[in-house]
Design a protein around this motif. Structure first.
Motif, PDB file in Angstrom:
ATOM      1  N   ARG A 267     -39.572  42.429 -74.821  1.00 38.94           N
ATOM      2  CA  ARG A 267     -38.484  41.671 -74.197  1.00 38.94           C
ATOM      3  C   ARG A 267     -39.026  40.475 -73.430  1.00 38.94           C
ATOM      4  O   ARG A 267     -38.478  39.372 -73.483  1.00 38.94           O
ATOM      5  N   GLY A 268     -40.139  40.657 -72.705  1.00 35.30           N
ATOM      6  CA  GLY A 268     -40.723  39.563 -71.940  1.00 35.30           C
ATOM      7  C   GLY A 268     -41.202  38.433 -72.826  1.00 35.30           C
ATOM      8  O   GLY A 268     -40.994  37.251 -72.525  1.00 35.30           O
ATOM      9  N   GLU A 269     -41.848  38.783 -73.939  1.00 38.06           N
ATOM     10  CA  GLU A 269     -42.340  37.771 -74.866  1.00 38.06           C
ATOM     11  C   GLU A 269     -41.186  37.009 -75.507  1.00 38.06           C
ATOM     12  O   GLU A 269     -41.234  35.781 -75.654  1.00 38.06           O
ATOM     13  N   TYR A 270     -40.136  37.744 -75.876  1.00 34.00           N
ATOM     14  CA  TYR A 270     -38.969  37.121 -76.508  1.00 34.00           C
ATOM     15  C   TYR A 270     -38.266  36.158 -75.557  1.00 34.00           C
ATOM     16  O   TYR A 270     -38.019  34.985 -75.886  1.00 34.00           O
ATOM     17  N   SER A 271     -37.926  36.645 -74.364  1.00 29.02           N
ATOM     18  CA  SER A 271     -37.154  35.832 -73.429  1.00 29.02           C
ATOM     19  C   SER A 271     -37.939  34.610 -72.974  1.00 29.02           C
ATOM     20  O   SER A 271     -37.380  33.526 -72.796  1.00 29.02           O
ATOM     21  N   MET A 272     -39.238  34.798 -72.780  1.00 28.16           N
ATOM     22  CA  MET A 272     -40.085  33.677 -72.392  1.00 28.16           C
ATOM     23  C   MET A 272     -40.055  32.578 -73.457  1.00 28.16           C
ATOM     24  O   MET A 272     -39.827  31.396 -73.162  1.00 28.16           O
ATOM     25  N   SER A 273     -40.265  32.951 -74.701  1.00 32.59           N
ATOM     26  CA  SER A 273     -40.316  31.969 -75.793  1.00 32.59           C
ATOM     27  C   SER A 273     -38.949  31.367 -76.065  1.00 32.59           C
ATOM     28  O   SER A 273     -38.829  30.164 -76.323  1.00 32.59           O
ATOM     29  N   MET A 274     -37.898  32.184 -76.005  1.00 36.35           N
ATOM     30  CA  MET A 274     -36.551  31.677 -76.231  1.00 36.35           C
ATOM     31  C   MET A 274     -36.141  30.720 -75.114  1.00 36.35           C
ATOM     32  O   MET A 274     -35.503  29.698 -75.354  1.00 36.35           O
ATOM     33  N   GLY A 275     -36.531  31.047 -73.869  1.00 38.23           N
ATOM     34  CA  GLY A 275     -36.132  30.211 -72.743  1.00 38.23           C
ATOM     35  C   GLY A 275     -36.716  28.820 -72.778  1.00 38.23           C
ATOM     36  O   GLY A 275     -36.140  27.882 -72.218  1.00 38.23           O
ATOM     37  N   VAL A 276     -37.862  28.664 -73.414  1.00 35.19           N
ATOM     38  CA  VAL A 276     -38.501  27.354 -73.504  1.00 35.19           C
ATOM     39  C   VAL A 276     -37.760  26.438 -74.472  1.00 35.19           C
ATOM     40  O   VAL A 276     -37.757  25.216 -74.315  1.00 35.19           O
ATOM     41  N   LEU A 277     -37.097  27.028 -75.466  1.00 37.69           N
ATOM     42  CA  LEU A 277     -36.391  26.225 -76.464  1.00 37.69           C
ATOM     43  C   LEU A 277     -35.103  25.647 -75.887  1.00 37.69           C
ATOM     44  O   LEU A 277     -34.439  26.291 -75.072  1.00 37.69           O
ATOM     45  N   PRO A 278     -34.714  24.456 -76.289  1.00 35.42           N
ATOM     46  CA  PRO A 278     -33.418  23.911 -75.868  1.00 35.42           C
ATOM     47  C   PRO A 278     -32.286  24.829 -76.334  1.00 35.42           C
ATOM     48  O   PRO A 278     -32.382  25.461 -77.398  1.00 35.42           O
ATOM     49  N   PRO A 279     -31.208  24.960 -75.574  1.00 39.07           N
ATOM     50  CA  PRO A 279     -30.114  25.865 -75.938  1.00 39.07           C
ATOM     51  C   PRO A 279     -29.586  25.675 -77.347  1.00 39.07           C
ATOM     52  O   PRO A 279     -29.205  26.648 -78.010  1.00 39.07           O
ATOM     53  N   MET A 280     -29.584  24.432 -77.832  1.00 36.00           N
ATOM     54  CA  MET A 280     -29.036  24.182 -79.166  1.00 36.00           C
ATOM     55  C   MET A 280     -29.906  24.806 -80.266  1.00 36.00           C
ATOM     56  O   MET A 280     -29.425  25.068 -81.370  1.00 36.00           O
ATOM     57  N   TYR A 281     -31.203  25.043 -79.994  1.00 29.63           N
ATOM     58  CA  TYR A 281     -32.093  25.627 -80.992  1.00 29.63           C
ATOM     59  C   TYR A 281     -31.991  27.156 -81.029  1.00 29.63           C
ATOM     60  O   TYR A 281     -32.361  27.782 -82.021  1.00 29.63           O
ATOM     61  N   LYS A 286     -32.901  32.783 -83.275  1.00 29.15           N
ATOM     62  CA  LYS A 286     -32.593  34.220 -83.288  1.00 29.15           C
ATOM     63  C   LYS A 286     -32.566  34.800 -84.690  1.00 29.15           C
ATOM     64  O   LYS A 286     -32.678  36.017 -84.868  1.00 29.15           O
ATOM     65  N   LYS A 287     -32.402  33.940 -85.684  1.00 26.24           N
ATOM     66  CA  LYS A 287     -32.358  34.408 -87.067  1.00 26.24           C
ATOM     67  C   LYS A 287     -33.755  34.625 -87.656  1.00 26.24           C
ATOM     68  O   LYS A 287     -33.894  35.247 -88.714  1.00 26.24           O
ATOM     69  N   LEU A 288     -34.783  34.115 -86.971  1.00 22.69           N
ATOM     70  CA  LEU A 288     -36.153  34.319 -87.436  1.00 22.69           C
ATOM     71  C   LEU A 288     -36.600  35.747 -87.131  1.00 22.69           C
ATOM     72  O   LEU A 288     -36.219  36.313 -86.101  1.00 22.69           O
ATOM     73  N   PRO A 289     -37.403  36.369 -88.000  1.00 24.11           N
ATOM     74  CA  PRO A 289     -37.767  37.787 -87.831  1.00 24.11           C
ATOM     75  C   PRO A 289     -38.387  38.116 -86.475  1.00 24.11           C
ATOM     76  O   PRO A 289     -38.045  39.125 -85.863  1.00 24.11           O
ATOM     77  N   TRP A 290     -39.309  37.259 -85.975  1.00 18.42           N
ATOM     78  CA  TRP A 290     -39.970  37.561 -84.702  1.00 18.42           C
ATOM     79  C   TRP A 290     -38.967  37.577 -83.557  1.00 18.42           C
ATOM     80  O   TRP A 290     -38.965  38.472 -82.717  1.00 18.42           O
ATOM     81  N   PHE A 291     -38.069  36.589 -83.538  1.00 22.60           N
ATOM     82  CA  PHE A 291     -37.059  36.533 -82.484  1.00 22.60           C
ATOM     83  C   PHE A 291     -36.027  37.651 -82.653  1.00 22.60           C
ATOM     84  O   PHE A 291     -35.519  38.172 -81.650  1.00 22.60           O
ATOM     85  N   ALA A 292     -35.717  38.014 -83.883  1.00 20.07           N
ATOM     86  CA  ALA A 292     -34.762  39.101 -84.107  1.00 20.07           C
ATOM     87  C   ALA A 292     -35.289  40.416 -83.541  1.00 20.07           C
ATOM     88  O   ALA A 292     -34.553  41.194 -82.934  1.00 20.07           O
ATOM     89  N   ALA A 293     -36.593  40.655 -83.721  1.00 19.15           N
ATOM     90  CA  ALA A 293     -37.203  41.863 -83.154  1.00 19.15           C
ATOM     91  C   ALA A 293     -37.156  41.818 -81.635  1.00 19.15           C
ATOM     92  O   ALA A 293     -36.907  42.836 -80.975  1.00 19.15           O
ATOM     93  N   GLY A 294     -37.378  40.645 -81.045  1.00 15.80           N
ATOM     94  CA  GLY A 294     -37.307  40.505 -79.595  1.00 15.80           C
ATOM     95  C   GLY A 294     -35.910  40.741 -79.067  1.00 15.80           C
ATOM     96  O   GLY A 294     -35.727  41.358 -78.005  1.00 15.80           O
ATOM     97  N   ALA A 295     -34.900  40.246 -79.806  1.00 17.74           N
ATOM     98  CA  ALA A 295     -33.517  40.472 -79.388  1.00 17.74           C
ATOM     99  C   ALA A 295     -33.187  41.961 -79.388  1.00 17.74           C
ATOM    100  O   ALA A 295     -32.443  42.449 -78.523  1.00 17.74           O
ATOM    101  N   ALA A 296     -33.753  42.703 -80.344  1.00 17.26           N
ATOM    102  CA  ALA A 296     -33.550  44.159 -80.381  1.00 17.26           C
ATOM    103  C   ALA A 296     -34.187  44.818 -79.156  1.00 17.26           C
ATOM    104  O   ALA A 296     -33.643  45.778 -78.593  1.00 17.26           O
TER     105      ALA A 296
END
Length: 558
Positions: A267-281, A286-296
């Motif tokens: 969860r920490g790795e996912y949220s950290m990486s997602m938070g750096v991206l602009p909201p529009m991205y 989230k549709k990419l496999p690595w991010f999908a696993a983090g969302a789970a």
């Protein structure tokens, strides 16, 4: 009628998909990268803020280094190259200065948390990730009272319960491995251990995780997760998936067990990486496999909090709380806002999730790092042993009390803890803040409204002007006998729990935990590194900077 250029363009789009893709890519690069760079809406190019060219062009540069687990080290290297002010994203400036820390995060300065924190919302916004100033003030009043000094002291006996349980587990393995002559790799409970040279050799990181989770389980929800006893990373969630209405303790729900520590890391790795991206991205990422696993992992972690709250409320209603009633959740339930309203069940669960994350990850990471540095620095460990032996002569006493760990009695213990928190800054990255309407002047530069600024703890904890040239050495003595300007400078720079209105509300509890845990374990055990004094503490950074393991040999100090 369409122009000939438009007709040609339409013809290309219809008849040449490859060319169409090229047009889309070029259009994207122009509108989202080149155009913002040249427009320079926040004047960062005008102010000649140095940094990597790719960082100035795209958030993907910082996103890449955030995802690879070593963001703080990379940003630190940039500061060593460019100086105190570095551009690390198109609209993000890192400022490695003690004065900047006091300016950017100060009370009443008007800064707000950036949209980075939106990536950390799961059940609903909590104290940590709410960005609205009014809502944060309300939540802080509801939460902060549970971490008063009086409340913290009430929790001390329950911290000791699990430190004692951990030490007893180590004694069991020690007898098997050393006294019992076990030289092979231990299997089963507490696996991954063996006896050699009169010591029990094992990785202490999992045990630090078990201890931290059991402590926060008890303090927050009135019962531990049972990880120390099971010698296993385990927690329960609803089998049907997380939903705040599952906190209704009267409904039937199937449960399953999951590895809580592993989930928390993901969860920490996912949220950290997602938070750096602009909201529009973010919807596309989230549709990419690595991010999908983090969302789970985010959902599963919410499920842990929901299940713990559910069990706690059920025990409360039935009058069968196994430990006591005065836990953090009960204190949260009694809190009222200015309108006299209590927290709703969903808000209560969201704040419980914050307690679970903050109370487990930070404690386990810091405990593991401090034990590593003591093992790496035998001279410091010997001094700490001497201080602890004098304070608690009875070697059979397995845990330190709050009276034992008072700063005037154990100054070297506190120095060791502070030094560990300095070198291994669990919250190492610069927490992003938005410059307010009237702008903000930091280090002689006036930044415009909406610019994102941050101060990296990892870097200011390695400022040679503050700490000296031996910044990578574990040297607790640097904390002793501080006076005058030097004391003021150190206090201004040291940032393990952030500063200002968004500082960690649980810092008093966190430091007491470290005092009791480190003091008790080092009083009872002697630690050495497996591969000699040069063994490196490998880490990976999600939102927090975590050790990847710490294999040591321990010997009981009979």
């Amino acid at each position: 009628m369409p122009t000939s250029f438009t007709s040609s363009l339409l013809s290309i789009i219809i008849h040449n998909p490859l060319a169409t893709a090229g047009i889309v890519v070029v259009g994207f690069l122009f509108t989202h990268i080149l155009l913002p760079y040249f427009l320079d809406l926040h004047s960062l190019r005008k102010f000649s803020i140095p940094g990597p060219r790719m960082a100035a062009l795209s958030d993907l540069w910082l996103g890449y280094y955030s995802a690879n687990g070593h963001r703080s080290e990379v940003v630190h290297a940039l500061h060593e190259r460019y100086g105190r002010i570095v551009r690390i994203a198109p609209n993000h400036v890192s400022i490695a200065s003690p004065d900047a820390l006091q300016t950017i995060y100060a009370h009443g300065n008007g800064t707000l948390k950036s949209d980075f924190y939106d990536a950390f919302v799961s059940i609903q916004r909590g104290l940590f990730n709410t960005r609205d100033r009014t809502e944060h003030t309300r939540k802080r009043k509801l939460v902060s009272h549970i971490f008063s000094q009086k409340s913290v002291l009430e929790f001390e006996p329950y911290i000791r319960v699990y430190v004692k349980e951990l030490s007893e587990q180590w004694s069991r393995l020690y007898e098997l491995a050393v006294k019992g002559g076990r030289g092979d790799e231990g299997q089963g409970q507490g696996g991954g251990w063996y006896g050699r040279d009169g010591r029990l050799w094992m990785d202490v990181l999992p045990w630090c995780n078990y201890l931290a989770f059991d402590i926060i389980g008890d303090l927050a929800f009135g019962a531990p997760f049972g990880m120390i006893r099971a010698c296993k990373d385990t927690a329960q969630i609803p089998a049907s998936g997380p939903s705040a209405d599952l906190t209704d303790s009267k409904s039937e729900v199937q449960i399953k067990e999951i590895p809580a520590v592993k989930i928390l890391n993901g969860r920490g790795e996912y949220s950290m990486s997602m938070g750096v991206l602009p909201p529009m991205y973010r919807p596309f990422a989230k549709k990419l496999p690595w991010f999908a696993a983090g969302a789970a992992d985010v959902k599963a972690l919410a499920g842990i909090a929901i299940m713990a709250v559910r069990k706690r409320l059920a025990a409360q209603e039935a009058g069968t709380l196994s430990v006591r009633k005065a836990d953090l959740l009960e204190k949260l339930q009694r809190g009222k806002d200015e309108e006299g309203k209590f927290m709703g069940k969903e808000e209560l669960t969201a704040e419980a999730l914050t307690l679970l994350i903050a109370g487990s990850d930070t404690t386990s990471n810091s405990t593991c790092a401090i034990l590593y540095y003591l093992a790496r620095t035998p001279s410091a460990q010997a001094k700490l042993h001497a201080e602890l032996d004098k304070a608690v002569p009875d070697v059979e006493e397995l845990t330190m009390t709050v009276e034992d760990v008072k700063a005037d009695r154990l100054p070297y213990l506190d120095a060791c803890i502070n030094e560990g928190l300095r070198i291994h800054s669990t919250s190492a990255l610069g927490l992003p803040r938005l410059v307010p309407k009237d702008g903000m002047t930091v280090e002689g530069v006036t930044f415009l409204e909406g610019t994102v600024l941050s101060v990296p703890s990892y870097t200011i904890h390695r400022d040679t002007e503050v700490w000296g040239d031996d910044i990578e050495d574990f040297h607790p003595e640097r904390w002793l006998n501080l006076v005058g300007d030097k004391k003021e400078l150190v206090n201004k720079t040291f940032n393990p729990f952030s500063v200002g209105p968004r500082a960690c509300v649980g810092r008093n509890l966190a430091f007491l935990e470290l005092q009791v845990i480190v003091g008790s374990l080092v009083r009872r055990w002697d630690f050495v590194l497996e591969d000699g004094l040069e063994q490196e503490l490998l880490t990976s950074e999600g939102f927090l900077r975590k050790p990847l393991g710490c294999r040591v040999g321990i010997q009981r100090r009979d």
